[in-house]
Write a protein that holds these residues in place. Structure first.
Motif, PDB file in Angstrom:
ATOM      1  N   ILE A 213       5.215   1.920  -5.820  1.00 37.01           N
ATOM      2  CA  ILE A 213       5.625   0.556  -5.510  1.00 37.01           C
ATOM      3  C   ILE A 213       5.666  -0.216  -6.824  1.00 37.01           C
ATOM      4  CG2 ILE A 213       5.070  -1.585  -4.259  1.00 37.01           C
ATOM      5  CD1 ILE A 213       3.762   0.244  -2.117  1.00 37.01           C
TER       6      ILE A 213
ATOM      7  N   VAL B 289      -2.223   6.996  -1.249  1.00 39.63           N
ATOM      8  CA  VAL B 289      -2.467   6.355   0.037  1.00 39.63           C
ATOM      9  C   VAL B 289      -2.990   7.335   1.088  1.00 39.63           C
ATOM     10  CG1 VAL B 289      -0.812   4.470  -0.328  1.00 39.63           C
ATOM     11  CG2 VAL B 289      -0.012   6.605   0.676  1.00 39.63           C
TER      12      VAL B 289
ATOM     13  N   ILE C 220      -5.639  -4.417  -1.385  1.00 43.37           N
ATOM     14  CA  ILE C 220      -5.995  -3.038  -1.011  1.00 43.37           C
ATOM     15  C   ILE C 220      -5.225  -2.073  -1.914  1.00 43.37           C
ATOM     16  CG2 ILE C 220      -5.946  -1.282   0.824  1.00 43.37           C
ATOM     17  CD1 ILE C 220      -5.938  -3.680   2.850  1.00 43.37           C
TER      18      ILE C 220
ATOM     19  N   TRP D  60       7.932   7.322   3.123  1.00 45.98           N
ATOM     20  CA  TRP D  60       8.064   7.094   1.682  1.00 45.98           C
ATOM     21  C   TRP D  60       7.114   7.952   0.874  1.00 45.98           C
ATOM     22  CZ3 TRP D  60      12.384   5.101   0.435  1.00 45.98           C
ATOM     23  CH2 TRP D  60      13.040   4.335   1.381  1.00 45.98           C
TER      24      TRP D  60
ATOM     25  N   ASP E 168      -3.730  -9.726   1.038  1.00 43.35           N
ATOM     26  CA  ASP E 168      -4.759  -8.733   1.399  1.00 43.35           C
ATOM     27  C   ASP E 168      -4.223  -7.327   1.161  1.00 43.35           C
ATOM     28  OD1 ASP E 168      -6.752 -10.378   2.126  1.00 43.35           O
ATOM     29  OD2 ASP E 168      -6.456 -10.193   4.293  1.00 43.35           O
ATOM     30  N   ALA E 169      -2.976  -7.116   1.602  1.00 46.70           N
ATOM     31  CA  ALA E 169      -2.354  -5.798   1.429  1.00 46.70           C
ATOM     32  C   ALA E 169      -2.256  -5.460  -0.059  1.00 46.70           C
ATOM     33  CB  ALA E 169      -0.977  -5.782   2.080  1.00 46.70           C
TER      34      ALA E 169
ATOM     35  N   ASP F  61      11.076  -1.183   1.124  1.00 46.45           N
ATOM     36  CA  ASP F  61      10.537  -1.347   2.477  1.00 46.45           C
ATOM     37  C   ASP F  61       9.206  -2.097   2.469  1.00 46.45           C
ATOM     38  OD1 ASP F  61      12.742  -0.004   3.358  1.00 46.45           O
ATOM     39  OD2 ASP F  61      11.615   1.162   4.840  1.00 46.45           O
ATOM     40  N   PHE F  62       8.403  -1.821   1.446  1.00 48.66           N
ATOM     41  CA  PHE F  62       7.118  -2.512   1.328  1.00 48.66           C
ATOM     42  C   PHE F  62       7.362  -4.017   1.207  1.00 48.66           C
ATOM     43  CE2 PHE F  62       3.466  -4.242  -0.894  1.00 48.66           C
ATOM     44  CZ  PHE F  62       2.401  -3.658  -0.221  1.00 48.66           C
TER      45      PHE F  62
ATOM     46  N   HIS G   8       4.371  -7.957   2.866  1.00 48.38           N
ATOM     47  CA  HIS G   8       2.928  -7.755   2.960  1.00 48.38           C
ATOM     48  C   HIS G   8       2.127  -8.934   2.400  1.00 48.38           C
ATOM     49  CE1 HIS G   8       4.131  -3.556   3.709  1.00 48.38           C
ATOM     50  NE2 HIS G   8       2.975  -3.492   4.347  1.00 48.38           N
ATOM     51  N   SER G   9       0.944  -9.140   2.981  1.00 49.66           N
ATOM     52  CA  SER G   9       0.072 -10.254   2.582  1.00 49.66           C
ATOM     53  C   SER G   9      -0.631  -9.970   1.258  1.00 49.66           C
ATOM     54  CB  SER G   9      -0.988 -10.469   3.659  1.00 49.66           C
ATOM     55  OG  SER G   9      -1.850  -9.344   3.684  1.00 49.66           O
TER      56      SER G   9
ATOM     57  N   TYR H 239      -5.801   5.948   3.055  1.00 46.98           N
ATOM     58  CA  TYR H 239      -5.480   4.650   3.663  1.00 46.98           C
ATOM     59  C   TYR H 239      -4.525   4.755   4.860  1.00 46.98           C
ATOM     60  CZ  TYR H 239      -3.872  -0.041   4.435  1.00 46.98           C
ATOM     61  OH  TYR H 239      -3.548  -1.228   5.045  1.00 46.98           O
TER      62      TYR H 239
ATOM     63  N   GLY I 159       8.682   3.351  -2.416  1.00 47.32           N
ATOM     64  CA  GLY I 159       8.770   2.605  -1.155  1.00 47.32           C
ATOM     65  C   GLY I 159       8.852   1.106  -1.374  1.00 47.32           C
TER      66      GLY I 159
ATOM     67  N   PRO J 121      -2.015  -0.885   9.319  1.00 47.51           N
ATOM     68  CA  PRO J 121      -1.688  -1.612  10.549  1.00 47.51           C
ATOM     69  C   PRO J 121      -0.275  -1.324  11.056  1.00 47.51           C
ATOM     70  CG  PRO J 121      -2.678  -3.083   8.925  1.00 47.51           C
ATOM     71  CD  PRO J 121      -2.385  -1.798   8.216  1.00 47.51           C
ATOM     72  N   GLY J 122       0.605  -0.907  10.181  1.00 45.34           N
ATOM     73  CA  GLY J 122       1.978  -0.594  10.590  1.00 45.34           C
ATOM     74  C   GLY J 122       2.138   0.874  10.998  1.00 45.34           C
TER      75      GLY J 122
ATOM     76  N   ILE K  26       2.641   7.214  -3.310  1.00 36.94           N
ATOM     77  CA  ILE K  26       3.818   6.377  -3.100  1.00 36.94           C
ATOM     78  C   ILE K  26       3.974   5.475  -4.324  1.00 36.94           C
ATOM     79  CG2 ILE K  26       2.464   4.668  -1.775  1.00 36.94           C
ATOM     80  CD1 ILE K  26       4.904   4.172  -0.032  1.00 36.94           C
TER      81      ILE K  26
ATOM     82  N   PHE L  81       8.884  -5.891   4.433  1.00 36.91           N
ATOM     83  CA  PHE L  81       7.956  -6.332   5.471  1.00 36.91           C
ATOM     84  C   PHE L  81       7.262  -7.624   5.069  1.00 36.91           C
ATOM     85  CE2 PHE L  81       3.537  -6.470   6.975  1.00 36.91           C
ATOM     86  CZ  PHE L  81       3.816  -6.894   8.258  1.00 36.91           C
TER      87      PHE L  81
HETATM   88  C1  HEM Z   1       6.743   1.452   2.164  1.00 33.65           C
HETATM   89  C2  HEM Z   1       5.816   1.681   3.020  1.00 33.65           C
HETATM   90  C3  HEM Z   1       5.315   0.635   3.999  1.00 33.65           C
HETATM   91  C4  HEM Z   1       5.967   0.041   5.029  1.00 33.65           C
HETATM   92  C5  HEM Z   1       7.406   0.274   5.458  1.00 33.65           C
HETATM   93  C6  HEM Z   1       5.031  -0.848   5.675  1.00 33.65           C
HETATM   94  C7  HEM Z   1       5.262  -1.629   6.797  1.00 33.65           C
HETATM   95  C8  HEM Z   1       4.350  -2.406   7.464  1.00 33.65           C
HETATM   96  C9  HEM Z   1       4.563  -3.053   8.712  1.00 33.65           C
HETATM   97  C10 HEM Z   1       5.831  -2.982   9.556  1.00 33.65           C
HETATM   98  C11 HEM Z   1       3.433  -3.729   9.015  1.00 33.65           C
HETATM   99  C12 HEM Z   1       3.228  -4.601  10.256  1.00 33.65           C
HETATM  100  C13 HEM Z   1       2.417  -3.964  11.314  1.00 33.65           C
HETATM  101  C14 HEM Z   1       2.273  -4.862  12.537  1.00 33.65           C
HETATM  102  O1  HEM Z   1       2.163  -6.085  12.370  1.00 33.65           O
HETATM  103  O2  HEM Z   1       2.278  -4.320  13.645  1.00 33.65           O
HETATM  104  C15 HEM Z   1       2.513  -3.541   7.931  1.00 33.65           C
HETATM  105  C16 HEM Z   1       1.275  -4.126   7.829  1.00 33.65           C
HETATM  106  C17 HEM Z   1       0.401  -3.931   6.798  1.00 33.65           C
HETATM  107  N1  HEM Z   1       0.552  -3.035   5.766  1.00 33.65           N
HETATM  108 FE1  HEM Z   1       2.174  -1.922   5.367  1.00 33.65          FE
HETATM  109  N2  HEM Z   1       3.845  -0.806   4.997  1.00 33.65           N
HETATM  110  C18 HEM Z   1       3.992   0.094   3.971  1.00 33.65           C
HETATM  111  C19 HEM Z   1       3.047   0.463   3.053  1.00 33.65           C
HETATM  112  C20 HEM Z   1       1.804  -0.115   2.948  1.00 33.65           C
HETATM  113  C21 HEM Z   1       0.826   0.265   1.953  1.00 33.65           C
HETATM  114  C22 HEM Z   1       1.001   1.346   0.897  1.00 33.65           C
HETATM  115  C23 HEM Z   1      -0.254  -0.525   2.153  1.00 33.65           C
HETATM  116  C24 HEM Z   1      -1.499  -0.468   1.318  1.00 33.65           C
HETATM  117  C25 HEM Z   1      -2.174  -1.498   0.985  1.00 33.65           C
HETATM  118  C26 HEM Z   1       0.039  -1.419   3.287  1.00 33.65           C
HETATM  119  C27 HEM Z   1      -0.807  -2.381   3.818  1.00 33.65           C
HETATM  120  C28 HEM Z   1      -0.567  -3.125   4.955  1.00 33.65           C
HETATM  121  C29 HEM Z   1      -1.461  -4.149   5.501  1.00 33.65           C
HETATM  122  C30 HEM Z   1      -2.820  -4.566   4.914  1.00 33.65           C
HETATM  123  C31 HEM Z   1      -0.844  -4.652   6.644  1.00 33.65           C
HETATM  124  C32 HEM Z   1      -1.363  -5.789   7.566  1.00 33.65           C
HETATM  125  C33 HEM Z   1      -0.528  -7.032   7.364  1.00 33.65           C
HETATM  126  C34 HEM Z   1      -0.673  -7.592   5.982  1.00 33.65           C
HETATM  127  O3  HEM Z   1      -1.832  -7.820   5.548  1.00 33.65           O
HETATM  128  O4  HEM Z   1       0.359  -7.769   5.290  1.00 33.65           O
HETATM  129  N3  HEM Z   1       1.298  -1.122   3.744  1.00 33.65           N
HETATM  130  N4  HEM Z   1       3.090  -2.717   7.002  1.00 33.65           N
END
Ligand code: HEM
Length: 123
Positions: A28, A35, A73, A52, A69-70, A60-61, A66-67, A38, A57, A43-44, A26, A64
């Motif tokens: 970003i 990924v 990672i 994506w 922490d995200a 959308d990334f 992201h923290s 991963y 992505g 979590p999502g 992906i 949301f």
């Molecule tokens: C474009 C693609 C992505 C979308 C649309 C997306 C969307 C989301 C959503 C909706 C959540 C919330 C889940 C919940 O609270 O129930 C979330 C959480 C999270 N996502 Fe993604 N995500 C994407 C890609 C990624 C990627 C590539 C990573 C790799 C590091 C990632 C890491 C995380 C983490 C660590 C969380 C936990 C909350 C935080 O620490 O921000 N996401 N994501």
């Protein structure tokens, strides 16, 4: 050269869309991430990333929010950068990113933090 990041075109990234046994990559903010491993831990849910797979992505990334922490990672999953020839093209295609196009992950976090501070101050 060792340590130098490989540049991939969007067409090359598109071939890594998780289908037919290929890995899932992906893009970003002009950086290419693998990924595959991963996704199951996301979590999502893996579906949001599947959407994506092999594409950019960023919007959308970011949407949301992201923290840090995200972002940490994410850094460990980097496999390359987007080829310079595709960066401008890609940016134009995803231009509606609320002015965050040219921000590094660190700058983006700063922006988010200051937004949060405004919220606390203003109620
Ligand atoms: C474009 C693609 C992505 C979308 C649309 C997306 C969307 C989301 C959503 C909706 C959540 C919330 C889940 C919940 O609270 O129930 C979330 C959480 C999270 N996502 Fe993604 N995500 C994407 C890609 C990624 C990627 C590539 C990573 C790799 C590091 C990632 C890491 C995380 C983490 C660590 C969380 C936990 C909350 C935080 O620490 O921000 N996401 N994501």
């Amino acid at each position: 050269m060792p340590g130098e990041l490989i540049a991939y075109t969007l067409a090359e990234v598109a071939q890594r869309n998780g289908k037919a046994g290929s890995p899932t990559w992906i893009v970003i903010r002009d950086v290419v991430y693998d990924v595959t491993e991963y996704m199951a831990d996301h979590p999502g849910g893996s579906e949001l990333i599947t959407e994506w797979a092999g594409k950019d992505g960023t919007k959308d990334f970011d949407d949301f929010g992201h923290s840090s922490d995200a972002l940490r990672i994410l850094k460990t999953l980097q496999v390359g950068v987007l080829a310079a020839s595709d960066q401008a093209k890609n940016r134009a295609a995803t231009a509606q990113r609320k002015g965050t196009d040219n921000l590094s992950p660190e700058e983006l976090m700063k922006k988010k933090r200051s937004k949060r501070r405004m919220f606390i101050l203003c109620g």
